[in-house]
Design a protein around this motif. Structure first.
Motif, mmCIF file in Angstrom:
data_model
loop_
_atom_site.group_PDB
_atom_site.id
_atom_site.type_symbol
_atom_site.label_atom_id
_atom_site.label_comp_id
_atom_site.label_asym_id
_atom_site.label_seq_id
_atom_site.Cartn_x
_atom_site.Cartn_y
_atom_site.Cartn_z
ATOM 1 N N ASP A 83 46.974 52.011 42.092
ATOM 2 C CA ASP A 83 47.988 51.456 41.458
ATOM 3 C C ASP A 83 47.873 51.079 40.280
ATOM 4 O OD1 ASP A 83 50.213 49.940 40.883
ATOM 5 O OD2 ASP A 83 50.755 49.276 43.090
ATOM 6 N N ARG A 84 48.342 51.585 39.148
ATOM 7 C CA ARG A 84 47.903 51.108 37.806
ATOM 8 C C ARG A 84 48.374 49.570 37.530
ATOM 9 N NH1 ARG A 84 49.148 56.390 33.857
ATOM 10 N NH2 ARG A 84 47.794 57.692 34.844
ATOM 11 N N SER A 85 49.231 49.125 37.970
ATOM 12 C CA SER A 85 49.670 47.967 37.851
ATOM 13 C C SER A 85 48.744 46.916 38.466
ATOM 14 C CB SER A 85 51.156 47.488 38.272
ATOM 15 O OG SER A 85 51.245 47.557 39.486
ATOM 16 N N SER A 86 48.250 46.832 39.485
ATOM 17 C CA SER A 86 47.488 45.899 40.419
ATOM 18 C C SER A 86 46.041 46.408 40.475
ATOM 19 C CB SER A 86 48.081 45.830 41.820
ATOM 20 O OG SER A 86 47.751 46.908 42.500
ATOM 21 N N GLY A 87 45.762 47.536 40.206
ATOM 22 C CA GLY A 87 44.381 48.238 40.445
ATOM 23 C C GLY A 87 43.840 48.587 41.677
ATOM 24 N N ARG A 88 44.967 48.453 42.642
ATOM 25 C CA ARG A 88 44.448 48.397 44.184
ATOM 26 C C ARG A 88 44.345 49.789 44.434
ATOM 27 N NH1 ARG A 88 47.980 46.247 49.312
ATOM 28 N NH2 ARG A 88 46.804 47.041 50.715
ATOM 29 N N ARG A 89 43.436 50.523 45.203
ATOM 30 C CA ARG A 89 43.284 51.651 45.536
ATOM 31 C C ARG A 89 43.593 51.891 47.175
ATOM 32 N NH1 ARG A 89 37.681 53.653 42.649
ATOM 33 N NH2 ARG A 89 38.518 53.680 40.601
ATOM 34 N N GLU A 90 44.192 52.939 47.523
ATOM 35 C CA GLU A 90 44.294 53.283 48.939
ATOM 36 C C GLU A 90 44.205 54.908 49.091
ATOM 37 O OE1 GLU A 90 49.380 53.802 48.766
ATOM 38 O OE2 GLU A 90 48.187 51.948 49.870
#
Length: 330
Positions: free
Chosen positions: A94-101
């Motif tokens: 997620d580019r906005s949060s930097g979270r990866r899944e």
């Protein structure tokens, strides 16, 4: 959602509509089309063997157009990987949060109707990925199981004349195909009709005549078709007669067969016999249904020995002899 009840006459009419739509596109090959529909109605998978140019791919693509179900095609090549069939896990950010899944991307096997084109052109590891999915009706990726859509029908094509760059299916995996259908050259009249039809203006595409619910209802109805004890006995004796060393084995089997058919062959004979009876609008399976389907059921389950190969005796010839030697009991 429960499967809806389907009367026998309605199921027979559905089969007739499917055959009619296939016949609008496919010239001739009536026996081949009937055997494919038998496998489709019985809920099993089908292997279609024939030389190039005999409309193997066109048959399954046309069948897919006549049923309101999802369809995928896999062109098997030597560099195809198992993940190209079943799918793979990918990491998304997620580019906005930097979270990866991690997300599972489904492969083409997640379809109701699947064309496995030239299945013998890919290595055993990739073949096994498809055949496991066919048998288990599910795939496991990253320790998570994913159910395949139902109903599911896999038709695999195979070119029997080219050996270089191919990987023969192991006998145990061949057994996972309900029928092994062989498609031959058309007759002279059929070939003339085919030439005229395919070089003229394109015809209208095949029409949808069945839904997934219809096919699920047919699958349930096939298993409700009764088989008399003498029909079950005949199917069992045919299968047992293919096994060298068994009391029922014939002289030709003892001489030419290395391994005979297993119990799954008997199940296939009865199940396909019921589907054939249903296609013809009959409420019971007959001895003739068993005889008519003995070749496509047994030809890939009877393994000949070196002596048979040296003398030019193949599985088809042996099954034909068995039909003459194993008599039905009234």
């Amino acid at each position: 959602m429960p499967t809806r009840a389907l009367p026998i006459d309605e199921a027979a009419m559905l089969g007739q509509r499917l055959e009619a739509e296939l016949g609008r596109t496919i010239v001739g090959q009536r026996a081949v089309l009937r055997e494919i529909l038998v496998s489709f109605f019985a809920g099993g998978h089908c292997l279609l063997r024939g030389v190039p140019g005999l409309a193997k791919t066109l048959i399954i693509k046309t069948l897919a157009r006549t049923v309101d179900l999802s369809f995928n095609r896999i062109q098997f090549t030597p560099d195809l990987m198992p993940s190209d069939i079943v799918g793979a896990e990918v990491i998304e950010e997620d580019r906005s949060s930097g979270r990866r899944e991690v997300r599972f991307m489904r492969g083409p096997v997640f379809a109701h109707i699947l064309l496995a084109d030239e299945i013998n052109r890919t290595p055993p590891r990739t073949q096994a990925a498809l055949l496991e999915a066919m048998q288990e009706r599910q795939v496991t990726v990253g320790g998570v199981r994913y159910d395949l859509p139902a109903p599911q029908f896999v038709l695999a094509t195979q070119n029997p004349i080219e050996q270089e760059g191919t990987y023969s299916l192991p006998e145990a995996q061949l057994d996972r195909f309900l029928l092994n259908v062989v498609i031959g050259y058309p007759t002279a009249d059929e070939e003339r009709q085919m030439l005229a039809q395919t070089t003229a203006a394109p015809q209208a595409a095949a029409q949808v005549v069945a839904t997934g619910a219809d096919i699920a209802a047919v699958h349930a109805l096939v298993r409700e078709i009764p088989a008399a004890s003498n029909v079950i006995d005949y199917a069992a004796r045919l299968v047992r007669a293919t096994r060298p060393g068994a009391p029922e084995a014939t002289a030709s089997v003892t001489t030419y067969v290395r391994w005979g058919a297993g119990p799954r062959a008997g199940q296939a004979l009865l199940l396909c016999g019921k589907a054939r009876a249903l296609l013809e609008g009959r409420a019971t399976v007959s001895l003739e249904d068993i005889r008519a389907l003995a070749l496509p059921v047994l030809r890939h389950r009877v393994l000949v020995n070196f002596q048979a190969e040296a003398e030019g005796v193949d599985a088809d010839a042996l099954v034909s002899r068995l039909l003459d030697e194993v008599t039905a009991r009234s």
